[in-house]
Design an enzyme around this catalytic site. Structure first.
Site, PDB file in Angstrom:
ATOM      1  N   LYS B  98       0.877  -1.173   0.000  1.00  0.00           N
ATOM      2  CA  LYS B  98       0.000   0.000   0.000  1.00  0.00           C
ATOM      3  C   LYS B  98       0.913   1.221   0.000  1.00  0.00           C
ATOM      4  O   LYS B  98       1.744   1.393   0.899  1.00  0.00           O
ATOM      5  CB  LYS B  98      -0.883  -0.012   1.245  1.00  0.00           C
ATOM      6  CG  LYS B  98      -1.808   1.185   1.304  1.00  0.00           C
ATOM      7  CD  LYS B  98      -2.608   1.186   2.598  1.00  0.00           C
ATOM      8  CE  LYS B  98      -3.159   2.579   2.847  1.00  0.00           C
ATOM      9  NZ  LYS B  98      -3.543   2.771   4.246  1.00  0.00           N
ATOM     10  N   GLY B 186     -10.475   7.636   7.681  1.00  0.00           N
ATOM     11  CA  GLY B 186     -11.554   8.522   8.098  1.00  0.00           C
ATOM     12  C   GLY B 186     -12.848   7.826   8.454  1.00  0.00           C
ATOM     13  O   GLY B 186     -13.756   8.445   9.012  1.00  0.00           O
TER      14      GLY B 186
END
Lengths: 410, 258
Positions: B98, B186
């Site tokens: 990632k 988030g």
């Protein structure tokens, strides 16, 4: 400092003064605002902005409503930071602590980073009247050679730590940049994270030490009140106030990943100093958005030949107020809690707002292994003698997660 | 669309779970329980947390059989991300990476340009590249063209738990990019994870929301259910939402019957 200023000064810490020092203070001294030859001058307005903001700050004007408003904000402005550092915030310390803990968890979870400082030399050319290493203090001086540094580092590494903070007294002559660089190269073999707390230097020298493996630089400004600074730092390179204040910016220009800030609480008006410390970090982070920001919150401690030194009006509650205000103002910043504080205070503060704790600490020279012959005296008395294992286990008991390294040198 | 045989495919690897779990910010001892409750098959890991042979080495706590997704946190530009990715392949033995390229210490917002650059280099080296990015359609296309295996737009700043503040833009990516879109960062509560899945996200990645819960494994379980519910809802075809009350009483097309 002029007599007039001294009369107005409500923040004279008598515990650091002696007759001898008062005599020295009367003597003529070099101008503390003028750079010495070889000191790099940055084209930067950060210092002026920090000082202007600090001078404007009148903490008596803030009310409980201002503090509550600051606490309710999602992200906090310098104005909120002023309110949080004001006397009006002290009765709301519990709310501040709750709020600070939530911010800490959001950004760091329950991670607490562990490290230890290694003092490799205590020679010093400065005359800072509150510091055990000052050049007039009669203490045993020592400097570790590369072989001794290696032994000390091997011993520290065997305790499981992966982060080291290399410290020296501030003597360019006795501990030159090359010497510090060699210490960094040795440290690279034993540790993942290398920080420096040494005398301020030029950006090309920081670049060199970065190449040697260091990535974090901490410089304590001690006080941001230049008049008070002048009266406390009577001789040596450190006397030059602006050169010290701009050290973090030079370190960032030299390629360091992170920089640390601190005022030594108890030297002057701690609210103003804490505010200036925060603003200094805030303005530099805006200018260098990648910079990792760290705060330390040292209070004055007794030293050899003066066991009376104390942090004046900065009691534990005020210390906690400063730490939580830093956290609320810059929730992403690393905050270190010093062994100047006792285990009870440290454990509680890491549970609220601090994210970094030292363990197995000695502030003397050559004290991690018996074979190191030459020993130098310590910089100040520590209040927490716990070993790495003790701190590790005590963190676990608090349901916190000790982290040895969260960093890659690239 | 059928809910049978509904796999998440990343770089040719198939996964049943659509919940990618983070391993940061909570005690290592809880990772195993969190993975089990989450039903997660992929767990992210900051390579910089790996402490081989040392105390508190996160690699010692990753359960068997879970796919490791090392991230490049700590990288400030593409070159650093590439170096960390190569190191991660050595340390973790995983081709998955990632990409996180961040040079903003305050909000930790990703740099799309540098991320696309790193994607291109690493995809050519055979990595299964999962770029964490700010939801911008042009940048997502660049990353897709550079060989990304998916796109990982942020819902809101890392750790903020604010939910999908970038909803409209993520929807555009879901509609326009022919790769799995995984909402990352988030997501603060299970209902928000469910919302992302209802929108058509291929998966959700969450960390802080679980790490800061009172009962970490239980919260991981709650996310699992929410993600499954959102996926099923998406595949079932969401019912329409009446925006102006009931059906119009005077149809505009009524004249066609005259």
């Amino acid at each position: 400092m002029s007599t007039e200023n001294q009369m107005k000064d409500q923040h004279i810490n008598e515990s650091i003064l002696s007759d001898e020092i008062k005599e020295h203070q009367k003597k003529n001294r070099i101008d503390h605002m003028t750079y010495l030859p070889d000191m790099e001058v940055l084209d930067s307005d950060v210092m002026d902005r920090v000082i202007a903001a600090m001078n404007e700050y009148d903490y008596e004007t803030y009310t409980e409503a201002d503090v509550r408003r600051a606490l309710a904000h999602d992200s906090r402005t310098p104005e909120d930071f002023k309110a949080l550092l004001s006397p009006a915030a002290l009765p709301l310390l519990e709310e501040m602590a709750q709020c600070a803990q939530a911010e800490t968890r959001k950004h760091f979870g329950n991670s607490i980073y562990m490290f230890t400082p290694l003092y490799i030399a205590n020679y010093c050319e400065n005359y800072c009247i509150y510091c055990g290493f000052n050049c007039h203090n009669k203490i045993n001086r020592a400097k570790l050679n590369p072989e001794e540094i290696k032994k000390e580092m091997a011993a520290i590494s065997a305790t499981g730590l992966q982060e080291i903070l290399i410290l020296t007294g501030e003597s360019r002559k006795k501990s030159d940049v090359k010497y510090i660089g060699e210490a960094c190269k040795i440290a690279r073999k034993y540790f993942k994270v290398i920080g420096l707390e040494v005398y301020p230097m030029n950006s090309d020298e920081y670049a060199y030490l970065h190449e040697c493996g260091a990535d974090y630089v901490t410089v304590f400004q001690e006080t941001y009140n230049s008049d008070k600074y002048e009266a406390l730092h009577l001789a040596g390179h450190k006397r030059i106030f602006p050169y010290r204040l701009n050290a973090q910016e030079r370190a960032l220009k030299g390629g360091m990943r992170g920089v640390g800030f601190a005022a030594l609480l108890g030297l002057d008006d701690f609210r103003k100093d804490a505010f200036a410390t925060g603003m200094h970090a805030y303005l530099l982070q805006r200018k260098y958005p990648h910079a990792e920001i760290a705060f330390s919150c040292p209070r004055l401690r007794p030293i050899i030949n003066n066991d009376k030194i104390n942090p004046m009006d900065v009691h534990e509650a005020q210390l906690l107020q400063v730490v939580t205000a830093y956290r609320l103002f810059m929730p992403f910043a690393s905050i270190t809690i010093s062994t100047r504080e006792c285990a009870r205070v440290r454990d509680n503060i890491v549970n609220i707002a601090a994210t970094k704790i030292s363990a197995g600490v000695s502030t003397g020279i050559g004290s991690h292994v018996e074979e190191v012959e030459e020993k130098g005296d310590e910089q100040f008395e520590i209040s927490d003698n716990r070993s790495v294992d003790d701190v590790y286990n005590d963190l676990l008991k608090l349901d916190l997660q000790p982290v040895m390294s969260d960093y890659i040198y690239v | 669309m059928s809910t049978n045989n509904d796999k998440l495919v990343l770089g040719g690897h198939e996964f049943d779970s659509r919940f990618i779990l983070g391993s940061g910010k909570y005690s290592l001892e809880l990772i195993q329980a969190a993975v089990e409750h989450a039903g997660a098959e992929i767990i992210t890991l900051a390579l910089r947390r790996a402490n081989e042979g040392g105390m508190a080495n996160i690699l010692d706590y990753i359960p068997e059989g879970v796919t490791l997704l090392p991230n490049t946190s700590g990288a400030r530009n593409a070159d650093e991300a590439v170096r960390i990715a190569r190191l991660s392949r050595e340390v973790c033995g995983s081709n998955f990476v990632k990409i996180e390229v961040i040079h903003d210490s305050k909000y930790l917002l990703p740099d799309n340009y540098e991320t696309a650059r790193a994607t291109e280099i690493l995809a050519k080296e055979g990595f299964i590249v999962m770029p964490y990015m700010y939801p911008d359609l042009n940048a997502a296309r660049d990353m897709a063209n550079a060989g990304a295996a998916c796109i990982m737009p942020l819902g809101s700043p890392i750790g903020s738990n604010k939910g999908i503040c970038t909803r409209e833009f993520i929807q555009i990516l879901i509609d326009e990019i022919d790769l799995p879109v995984i909402v990352d960062a988030g997501i603060g509560r299970p209902s928000q994870a469910c919302e992302a899945m209802e929108m058509g996200a291929a998966a959700v990645m969450a960390n802080t929301a679980i790490a800061t819960a009172g009962d970490i494994p239980a919260m991981a379980g709650a996310f699992k259910k929410a993600i499954e519910a959102g996926r099923t809802a998406y595949l079932s075809g969401m019912g329409r939402v009446m925006e102006k009350g009931a059906s119009a009483s005077s149809p505009l097309t009524g004249f066609l019957q005259e």
